[in-house]
Design a protein around this motif. Structure first.
Motif, PDB file in Angstrom:
ATOM      1  N   SER A   6       0.841  -1.203   0.000  1.00 15.61           N
ATOM      2  CA  SER A   6       0.000   0.000   0.000  1.00 15.61           C
ATOM      3  C   SER A   6       0.871   1.247   0.000  1.00 15.61           C
ATOM      4  O   SER A   6       0.445   2.322  -0.413  1.00 15.61           O
ATOM      5  N   ARG A   7       2.108   1.075   0.472  1.00 20.96           N
ATOM      6  CA  ARG A   7       3.008   2.219   0.625  1.00 20.96           C
ATOM      7  C   ARG A   7       4.284   2.108  -0.201  1.00 20.96           C
ATOM      8  O   ARG A   7       4.988   3.094  -0.379  1.00 20.96           O
ATOM      9  N   GLU A   8       4.575   0.909  -0.657  1.00 21.79           N
ATOM     10  CA  GLU A   8       5.866   0.670  -1.303  1.00 21.79           C
ATOM     11  C   GLU A   8       5.718  -0.236  -2.521  1.00 21.79           C
ATOM     12  O   GLU A   8       5.022  -1.259  -2.464  1.00 21.79           O
ATOM     13  N   LYS A   9       6.361   0.144  -3.607  1.00 23.88           N
ATOM     14  CA  LYS A   9       6.361  -0.683  -4.811  1.00 23.88           C
ATOM     15  C   LYS A   9       7.218  -1.920  -4.586  1.00 23.88           C
ATOM     16  O   LYS A   9       8.246  -1.864  -3.913  1.00 23.88           O
ATOM     17  N   LEU A  10       6.795  -3.043  -5.136  1.00 19.06           N
ATOM     18  CA  LEU A  10       7.513  -4.297  -4.904  1.00 19.06           C
ATOM     19  C   LEU A  10       8.945  -4.253  -5.421  1.00 19.06           C
ATOM     20  O   LEU A  10       9.866  -4.727  -4.772  1.00 19.06           O
ATOM     21  N   TYR A  11       9.138  -3.726  -6.612  1.00 18.33           N
ATOM     22  CA  TYR A  11      10.491  -3.609  -7.159  1.00 18.33           C
ATOM     23  C   TYR A  11      10.499  -2.508  -8.215  1.00 18.33           C
ATOM     24  O   TYR A  11       9.479  -2.162  -8.782  1.00 18.33           O
ATOM     25  N   ASP A  12      11.677  -1.977  -8.486  1.00 15.70           N
ATOM     26  CA  ASP A  12      11.758  -0.915  -9.493  1.00 15.70           C
ATOM     27  C   ASP A  12      13.084  -0.922 -10.245  1.00 15.70           C
ATOM     28  O   ASP A  12      13.423   0.051 -10.899  1.00 15.70           O
ATOM     29  N   SER A  20       2.317  -7.415   2.378  1.00 15.02           N
ATOM     30  CA  SER A  20       1.075  -7.133   3.089  1.00 15.02           C
ATOM     31  C   SER A  20       0.481  -5.854   2.510  1.00 15.02           C
ATOM     32  O   SER A  20       1.061  -5.243   1.601  1.00 15.02           O
ATOM     33  N   PHE A  21      -0.657  -5.444   3.032  1.00 14.00           N
ATOM     34  CA  PHE A  21      -1.267  -4.186   2.581  1.00 14.00           C
ATOM     35  C   PHE A  21      -2.104  -3.606   3.710  1.00 14.00           C
ATOM     36  O   PHE A  21      -2.505  -4.315   4.651  1.00 14.00           O
TER      37      PHE A  21
END
Length: 224
Positions: A98-104, A142-143
């Motif tokens: 919800s706050r952080e992208k999984l990877y970039d 999680s979210f």
């Protein structure tokens, strides 16, 4: 496909009796992400309340496996070795999507992504994670949940707890938000249709049972 189950026909897709089959309400979503639903054997027996099968039917790019210890499961190990894999589990070290992208980074993007979802009670989920050595290597995600479960027929252990299919929808919405998926909103809006129809059917059955019980009591009093 249906088969006889006792004196009733049973659907092999949703594993419910034909009279309460929810398959006609399923509108399958095609995703880039591969979803792997790990179902505890106890959940497999919960034909009336289980949402793991409905989740699997609603995702074209998904697999469903039943068991407790998946350590030596070849297909699961193949997925883990070839995909950027995560498991949905709200541990203290989980990545909050919800706050952080999984990877970039470019290296991660080159690999297909797989998300494992456990379909079980909290206690059984913990046992599955403890016994499945391969799952212990996966990062947790999680979210933030601000929704109340619509599983009115089943009491959840806490307000923030969602059913398997409701949790999966939240993940899909967040993958869309981070541009990791491009799912049309119409598909997301109808994702819970089979679940909602199942709950509606169950509530109707409960009402009928209560009505029959009241009628029986009235009839019994009149006779006696």
């Amino acid at each position: 496909m249906q088969t006889l189950y006792g004196d009733r026909e049973k659907c092999y897709n949703c594993y419910r009796p034909k009279s309460s089959c929810m398959c006609s309400y399923v509108n399958s979503i095609k995703t880039k992400t591969k979803f792997i639903i790990l179902m505890h054997p106890k959940e497999f027996k919960k034909v009336k309340n289980g949402t793991g099968h409905l989740t699997h039917l609603s995702l074209k790019n998904s697999e469903l496996f039943i068991g407790v210890d998946f350590t030596n499961h070849k297909m699961i190990n193949d997925i883990i070795s070839t995909c950027k894999s995560y498991i949905l589990y709200p541990s203290k070290d989980a990545i909050n999507i919800s706050r952080e992208k999984l990877y970039d980074n470019d290296l991660d993007i080159q690999k297909d992504m797989a998300i494992f979802i456990i379909d079980s009670t909290w206690a059984c989920s913990l046992k599955m994670l403890r016994e499945s050595k391969n799952l212990q290597t996966l990062k947790h995600i999680s979210f933030d949940n601000n929704k109340l479960s619509q599983f009115k027929i089943k009491e959840q252990p806490a307000d923030y707890c969602l059913s398997t299919i409701e949790s999966t929808l939240s993940v899909l919405e967040l993958l869309n938000f981070w541009k990791l998926e491009n799912i049309e909103n119409d598909y997301l809006k109808t994702f819970l249709n089979p679940f909602e129809k199942m709950v509606e059917y169950q509530l109707k059955c409960v009402d009928n049972q209560l009505s029959n019980a009241v009628r029986y009591k009235i009839k019994y009093k009149v006779i006696n």
